[in-house]
Motif scaffolding. Structure first.
Motif, PDB file in Angstrom:
ATOM      1  N   ALA A 229       0.839  -1.216   0.000  1.00 36.18           N
ATOM      2  CA  ALA A 229       0.000   0.000   0.000  1.00 36.18           C
ATOM      3  C   ALA A 229       0.865   1.253   0.000  1.00 36.18           C
ATOM      4  O   ALA A 229       0.717   2.126   0.846  1.00 36.18           O
TER       5      ALA A 229
ATOM      6  N   CYS B 266       1.138   4.027  -1.622  1.00 36.31           N
ATOM      7  CA  CYS B 266       0.653   5.412  -1.744  1.00 36.31           C
ATOM      8  C   CYS B 266      -0.262   5.791  -0.591  1.00 36.31           C
ATOM      9  O   CYS B 266      -0.785   6.910  -0.544  1.00 36.31           O
TER      10      CYS B 266
ATOM     11  N   GLY C 237      -3.198   4.821   0.112  1.00 38.82           N
ATOM     12  CA  GLY C 237      -4.639   4.837  -0.162  1.00 38.82           C
ATOM     13  C   GLY C 237      -5.071   5.853  -1.190  1.00 38.82           C
ATOM     14  O   GLY C 237      -6.267   6.084  -1.359  1.00 38.82           O
TER      15      GLY C 237
ATOM     16  N   CYS D 288      -4.840   5.606  -4.390  1.00 35.09           N
ATOM     17  CA  CYS D 288      -5.195   4.936  -5.648  1.00 35.09           C
ATOM     18  C   CYS D 288      -4.221   5.276  -6.779  1.00 35.09           C
ATOM     19  O   CYS D 288      -4.613   5.493  -7.916  1.00 35.09           O
ATOM     20  N   VAL D 289      -2.946   5.326  -6.449  1.00 35.76           N
ATOM     21  CA  VAL D 289      -1.959   5.611  -7.486  1.00 35.76           C
ATOM     22  C   VAL D 289      -0.839   4.570  -7.565  1.00 35.76           C
ATOM     23  O   VAL D 289       0.000   4.652  -8.456  1.00 35.76           O
ATOM     24  N   CYS D 290      -0.808   3.571  -6.661  1.00 33.66           N
ATOM     25  CA  CYS D 290       0.346   2.671  -6.647  1.00 33.66           C
ATOM     26  C   CYS D 290       0.022   1.226  -7.044  1.00 33.66           C
ATOM     27  O   CYS D 290       0.910   0.481  -7.427  1.00 33.66           O
ATOM     28  N   SER D 291      -1.190   0.793  -6.922  1.00 33.13           N
ATOM     29  CA  SER D 291      -1.612  -0.578  -7.253  1.00 33.13           C
ATOM     30  C   SER D 291      -0.967  -1.640  -6.373  1.00 33.13           C
ATOM     31  O   SER D 291      -0.916  -2.804  -6.762  1.00 33.13           O
TER      32      SER D 291
ATOM     33  N   CYS E 247      -1.925  -2.610  -3.353  1.00 38.94           N
ATOM     34  CA  CYS E 247      -2.855  -3.112  -2.327  1.00 38.94           C
ATOM     35  C   CYS E 247      -3.832  -4.070  -2.995  1.00 38.94           C
ATOM     36  O   CYS E 247      -5.008  -4.119  -2.634  1.00 38.94           O
TER      37      CYS E 247
ATOM     38  N   CYS F  25      -7.514  -0.345  -0.870  1.00 37.59           N
ATOM     39  CA  CYS F  25      -7.686   1.030  -0.380  1.00 37.59           C
ATOM     40  C   CYS F  25      -8.960   1.671  -0.893  1.00 37.59           C
ATOM     41  O   CYS F  25      -9.351   2.735  -0.397  1.00 37.59           O
TER      42      CYS F  25
HETATM   43 FE1  FES Z   1      -1.892   2.669  -3.335  1.00 37.77          FE
HETATM   44 FE2  FES Z   1      -4.141   1.308  -2.819  1.00 37.77          FE
HETATM   45  S1  FES Z   1      -2.593   1.916  -1.436  1.00 37.77           S
HETATM   46  S2  FES Z   1      -3.441   2.074  -4.744  1.00 37.77           S
END
Ligand code: FES
Length: 129
Positions: A52, A54, A56, A58-61, A63, A100
């Protein structure tokens, strides 16, 4: 839609729900959950070494989880932003979601979440079979 986000276990409401977590090493357990908390946060609170990266946003994928069977129908559909990130995961399929982006509701009590190996910190023994 504004989602409530908490950052520490101390901020959690009285846990009155459960997750059912399936780990890459075959283990499973049922940590407490509460309405309004993101599944990614609940995994972290319960000690799962989910990347996880980033936090939460929604930029790292990193999670990536899979949601088995009928539970998928109870979840809101992924946003365009989430779908775009899921497309970047080579192993993703129709059961894939980003933890996330999943927010607990009363209807999701008992939600089953399969944490994917690509989202676990490598040094962790949670990967071993
Ligand atoms: Fe980065 Fe979910 S924590 S996309």
């Amino acid at each position: 839609m504004q989602q409530r986000v908490s950052h520490t276990a101390d901020e959690a409401d009285t846990p009155d729900l459960r997750l059912r977590v399936l780990l890459p090493n075959g283990g499973q357990f049922e940590p407490p959950a509460a309405v309004g908390y993101r599944v990614m946060e609940l995994l972290r609170f319960s000690g799962v070494p989910i990347k996880a990266e980033c936090g939460g946003a929604c930029v790292c994928s990193t999670c990536h989880v899979r949601i088995p069977g009928a539970w998928r129908d109870l979840l809101p559909p992924p946003s365009d932003e989430e779908l775009a990130k899921l497309d970047e995961i080579p192993t993703a399929d129709e059961s894939s979601r980003l933890a996330c982006q999943l927010v607990m509701t009363e209807e999701l009590d008992g939600l089953e979440v399969e944490v994917q190996p690509d989202s676990i910190i490598l040094q962790s023994n949670w990967m071993a079979g």
